[in-house]
Scaffold this motif. Structure first.
Motif, PDB file in Angstrom:
ATOM      1  N   ARG A 119       3.429 -40.168 -15.930  1.00  0.00           N
ATOM      2  CA  ARG A 119       3.245 -40.826 -14.122  1.00  0.00           C
ATOM      3  C   ARG A 119       3.410 -39.359 -13.587  1.00  0.00           C
ATOM      4  O   ARG A 119       3.358 -39.122 -12.132  1.00  0.00           O
TER       5      ARG A 119
ATOM      6  N   SER B   7       1.389 -37.065 -11.730  1.00  0.00           N
ATOM      7  CA  SER B   7       1.358 -37.469 -10.284  1.00  0.00           C
ATOM      8  C   SER B   7       2.244 -38.420  -9.198  1.00  0.00           C
ATOM      9  O   SER B   7       1.557 -38.230  -8.032  1.00  0.00           O
TER      10      SER B   7
ATOM     11  N   ARG C 164       2.504 -34.725  -7.298  1.00  0.00           N
ATOM     12  CA  ARG C 164       1.657 -34.616  -6.515  1.00  0.00           C
ATOM     13  C   ARG C 164       1.804 -35.500  -4.920  1.00  0.00           C
ATOM     14  O   ARG C 164       1.591 -35.221  -4.107  1.00  0.00           O
TER      15      ARG C 164
ATOM     16  N   THR D  84      -5.092 -36.407  -1.779  1.00  0.00           N
ATOM     17  CA  THR D  84      -3.826 -37.124  -2.669  1.00  0.00           C
ATOM     18  C   THR D  84      -3.618 -38.688  -2.229  1.00  0.00           C
ATOM     19  O   THR D  84      -3.097 -39.410  -3.749  1.00  0.00           O
TER      20      THR D  84
ATOM     21  N   HIS E 276      -3.957 -41.720  -4.624  1.00  0.00           N
ATOM     22  CA  HIS E 276      -3.355 -41.985  -5.642  1.00  0.00           C
ATOM     23  C   HIS E 276      -2.617 -43.794  -4.986  1.00  0.00           C
ATOM     24  O   HIS E 276      -2.106 -43.742  -3.774  1.00  0.00           O
TER      25      HIS E 276
END
Length: 402
Positions: free
Chosen positions: A16, A19, A22, A195, A199
């Motif tokens: 993770r 991610s 970001r 982004t 997510h």
């Protein structure tokens, strides 16, 4: 050792990690945007005051619109975050905030100014709850006390916004200046939004048994009390931040006869010092723990504000504002993070509502005290509440670390 320092951090090889990195960058961009837009408005308050012909007390009541709009929407935003997710709500408010900042310079009376500031305050309050909720989720996922770093981005945005405002104040009208800020804000939102929308909010690094973050949060009496405690600390801190944002430039111009550019730089000094304090906040929390950070910060802020409000010279006042920024830097981030960790977006909304209640109280209180006594005397109330925050932090040192 405080519980905050016992969290397990996500390792670099965790699947993770990329991610989460970001997400951290995108959320940081929204914090910076919030500070930049708000500071752009703040440095044009003297010009808008002159344009509307408002007295100090009338301006204080008009500025009440920002805090009133924010407080009214905060609890609603907490519910929206539960329903639609903090990421989607952050993006929506990231569009509304730049669009509403162009409204104040279009007014020509204190009443009209107060009404449009309600709208601006609603967008400001919404984005603060939403992005702080997103940040709390990320703090839990990363397992490190990085909340001050997000608020450092807010302070950096404020520093840049006020610094640029000081440079262009003599060359651009408030309308053109704030329209440029709005355009830049919409660009930042367009870049950061994908982004967040791609997510979902991450879960904690080590989920608690039977933890369902999507379901309704049931808050027991002890949790409510702790959220209230952290909300009171946020209130004392937000009062100080709001006071400096709304009144520092006027204090410099009116009481110390500073040049308008230097007066605008007063909030920039405060924001720069707060940025430095928050950039080092994670290391400070890991080293000192939450209680000592709160107590030391509150006392430092009280001393700095006494110097800033009572200093006889421009440069001593600027030094006082800088010391205040260092002192208050990590009080609000710690308060909001802990409230969010205890009760999710509901806790963030509750503590934020109390916190911005300080901003709700601050503008009219300082405006009326300035009319009754003097603006410099009114600003000493910031020092008093900073000392109160330190006292609360010390008095609750046992329950606040469990």
């Amino acid at each position: 050792m405080p519980l905050l320092n016992k969290l397990r951090a996500v390792s670099a090889d965790d699947p993770r990690a990329a991610s989460l990195a970001r997400l951290r960058l995108a959320i940081t961009a929204f914090f910076a945007l919030d500070g930049f837009v708000f500071a752009g408005w703040v440095v044009r308050i003297p010009a808008v005051k002159e344009q509307t012909g408002a007295s100090a007390s009338a301006l204080g009541l008009a500025l009440l619109g920002v805090s009133a709009g924010a407080v009214v929407t905060m609890m609603l935003t907490g519910r929206l975050c539960r329903r639609f997710g903090s990421h989607a709500v952050t993006v929506a408010c990231g569009v509304l905030l730049p669009l509403t900042v162009i409204l104040p310079p279009l007014t020509h009376s204190p009443l009209a100014l107060g009404l449009v500031l309600l709208t601006f305050g609603a967008a400001y309050g919404g984005i603060n709850v939403a992005m702080n909720s997103a940040a709390v989720d990320l703090v839990g996922a990363l397992g490190r006390p990085i909340m001050p770093s997000f608020h450092a981005a807010f302070s950096l945005g404020g520093m840049v916004g006020s610094g640029l405002g000081g440079l262009v104040a003599a060359h651009l009208s408030p309308t053109k200046h704030l329209m440029a800020i709005a355009a830049l804000g919409l660009v930042v939102t367009a870049c950061a939004a994908p982004t967040l929308l791609r997510h979902p909010a991450p879960g904690p690094a080590e989920p608690a048994p039977q933890d369902d973050r999507r379901g309704p949060v049931r808050i027991d009496g002890r949790t409510r009390l702790l959220v209230l405690v952290f909300g009171l600390i946020a209130l004392c801190t937000a009062y100080g931040e709001g006071a400096l944002a709304d009144w520092s430039a006027l204090h410099m111009e009116q009481d110390l006869h500073a040049h308008p550019g230097v007066a605008a730089a007063s909030y920039s000094c405060f924001a720069f010092a707060m940025t430095i304090g928050r950039l080092t906040g994670t290391a400070l929390l890991e080293r000192l723990g939450r209680t000592r950070t709160l107590v030391a910060g509150g006392l430092t802020g009280a001393f700095g504000m006494l110097l800033g409000s009572l200093a006889p010279t421009v440069w001593l006042a600027l030094l006082g504002f800088a010391i205040t920024g260092i002192g208050l830097a990590n009080l609000f981030p710690v308060a909001i993070e802990r409230a969010g960790a205890l009760a999710g977006p509901t806790g963030v909304a509750a503590a934020s509502t109390l916190g911005y209640g300080g901003m709700l109280l601050g503008p009219p209180a300082i405006g009326f005290m300035a009319d009754w006594f003097s603006l410099s005397a009114a600003l000493t109330s910031v020092a008093l509440l900073a000392a109160v925050a330190a006292t609360i932090g010390f008095a609750t040192r046992r329950v606040a670390t469990t």
